[in-house]
Scaffold this active site. Sequence first.
Site, PDB file in Angstrom:
ATOM      1  N   SER A  12     -90.821 -41.552 -17.741  1.00 15.23           N
ATOM      2  CA  SER A  12     -89.856 -42.666 -17.671  1.00 15.23           C
ATOM      3  C   SER A  12     -88.420 -42.151 -17.740  1.00 15.23           C
ATOM      4  CB  SER A  12     -90.122 -43.674 -18.792  1.00 15.23           C
ATOM      5  OG  SER A  12     -89.775 -43.152 -20.053  1.00 15.23           O
ATOM      6  N   ASN A  13     -88.194 -41.062 -18.498  1.00 17.09           N
ATOM      7  CA  ASN A  13     -86.843 -40.483 -18.529  1.00 17.09           C
ATOM      8  C   ASN A  13     -86.497 -39.852 -17.185  1.00 17.09           C
ATOM      9  OD1 ASN A  13     -85.258 -40.511 -21.178  1.00 17.09           O
ATOM     10  ND2 ASN A  13     -87.336 -40.119 -21.880  1.00 17.09           N
ATOM     11  N   ARG A  64     -98.464 -17.835 -24.122  1.00 20.57           N
ATOM     12  CA  ARG A  64     -97.268 -18.583 -23.724  1.00 20.57           C
ATOM     13  C   ARG A  64     -96.451 -17.802 -22.695  1.00 20.57           C
ATOM     14  NH1 ARG A  64     -95.330 -23.003 -26.668  1.00 20.57           N
ATOM     15  NH2 ARG A  64     -96.653 -22.532 -28.441  1.00 20.57           N
ATOM     16  N   MET A  89     -93.418 -31.495 -23.316  1.00 27.23           N
ATOM     17  CA  MET A  89     -93.984 -31.346 -24.652  1.00 27.23           C
ATOM     18  C   MET A  89     -94.445 -29.931 -24.981  1.00 27.23           C
ATOM     19  SD  MET A  89     -93.345 -34.323 -25.505  1.00 27.23           S
ATOM     20  CE  MET A  89     -94.115 -34.723 -27.040  1.00 27.23           C
ATOM     21  N   ASN A 106     -82.133 -31.266 -23.079  1.00 26.58           N
ATOM     22  CA  ASN A 106     -83.360 -31.892 -23.561  1.00 26.58           C
ATOM     23  C   ASN A 106     -83.006 -33.206 -24.241  1.00 26.58           C
ATOM     24  OD1 ASN A 106     -86.169 -32.101 -24.356  1.00 26.58           O
ATOM     25  ND2 ASN A 106     -85.525 -31.540 -26.427  1.00 26.58           N
ATOM     26  N   HIS A 108     -84.359 -35.732 -27.221  1.00 23.28           N
ATOM     27  CA  HIS A 108     -85.257 -35.730 -28.367  1.00 23.28           C
ATOM     28  C   HIS A 108     -85.150 -37.089 -29.066  1.00 23.28           C
ATOM     29  CE1 HIS A 108     -87.504 -34.104 -31.764  1.00 23.28           C
ATOM     30  NE2 HIS A 108     -86.608 -34.629 -32.550  1.00 23.28           N
ATOM     31  N   THR A 140     -81.494 -24.353 -26.754  1.00 22.32           N
ATOM     32  CA  THR A 140     -81.321 -22.953 -27.172  1.00 22.32           C
ATOM     33  C   THR A 140     -82.675 -22.477 -27.688  1.00 22.32           C
ATOM     34  OG1 THR A 140     -80.756 -23.696 -29.396  1.00 22.32           O
ATOM     35  CG2 THR A 140     -78.918 -23.334 -27.872  1.00 22.32           C
TER      36      THR A 140
HETATM   37  C1  GRF Z   1     -91.229 -40.134 -25.304  1.00 20.66           C
HETATM   38  O1  GRF Z   1     -91.798 -40.067 -26.601  1.00 20.66           O
HETATM   39  C2  GRF Z   1     -89.744 -39.905 -25.411  1.00 20.66           C
HETATM   40  O2  GRF Z   1     -89.240 -40.416 -26.631  1.00 20.66           O
HETATM   41  C3  GRF Z   1     -89.622 -38.413 -25.376  1.00 20.66           C
HETATM   42  O3  GRF Z   1     -90.680 -37.962 -24.532  1.00 20.66           O
HETATM   43  C4  GRF Z   1     -91.745 -38.941 -24.517  1.00 20.66           C
HETATM   44  C5  GRF Z   1     -92.188 -39.308 -23.138  1.00 20.66           C
HETATM   45  O4  GRF Z   1     -91.079 -39.651 -22.388  1.00 20.66           O
HETATM   46  N1  GRF Z   1     -88.338 -38.012 -24.857  1.00 20.66           N
HETATM   47  P1  GRF Z   1     -91.212 -39.949 -20.781  1.00 20.66           P
HETATM   48  O5  GRF Z   1     -91.585 -41.408 -20.649  1.00 20.66           O
HETATM   49  O6  GRF Z   1     -92.307 -39.045 -20.232  1.00 20.66           O
HETATM   50  O7  GRF Z   1     -89.850 -39.655 -20.230  1.00 20.66           O
END
Ligand code: GRF
Length: 195
Positions: A12-13, A64, A89, A106, A108, A140
């Site tokens: 969504s972001n 990683r 994530m 980023n 948060h 960072t």
């Molecule tokens: C949400 O918990 C948001 O607060 C954090 O990432 C998670 C998923 O966001 N930034 P999105 O809908 O995938 O952008």
Amino acid sequence: KKVAILLSGGGSNMVALLDSMTGDHPARASLVMSNDSEAGGLKKAAARGIATAAVDHRPFKGDRATFEAELIKPLIAAEPDIVCLAGFMRVLTADFVTQFQGRMLNIHPSLLPKYKGLHTHARALEAGDAHHGCTVHEVTAALDDGPILGQATVDVLPEDTPDLLAARVLKKEHMLYPAVLRRFAQGDRTPILLS
Ligand code: GRF
């Protein structure tokens, strides 16, 4: 300016950022990437005509460095001026981050420096905070720790649950991140504070 966006989930972001990069906005998205080939955000990006890539982190187990060596390939190829982590994530190593030092952002879901890490809404409720919110910062090597570029606050309400609070914070994220990206793309790092 070319922007690459990294996500892990619904994106969504990422959608809010994509939708903001129009008209005289100095930036355009050139790549949307994920650590999960099934991430819903990849479909949303493709539907908007943006190139996508995915490197699933699971086959790499705890390795990683090898995962990041794969992840960085399409990212380098896209030659982004700015990298936006948006609901991404995975913790990135210092080696990866330093390659984009000063041009990786980023978002948060807390008022940093409070509540770095996970479960931020539950922790704010647990602490009885009157206010909560979200932060956009430069990435960072230290987790959720770089220079703050913007913050947006919400009031905590008496009947709030983590999910109710998270939903209100997410709405503010969708306002804050595009505002910070626009200013950052113009070379302005003056923090944005939204109430
Ligand atoms: C949400 O918990 C948001 O607060 C954090 O990432 C998670 C998923 O966001 N930034 P999105 O809908 O995938 O952008």
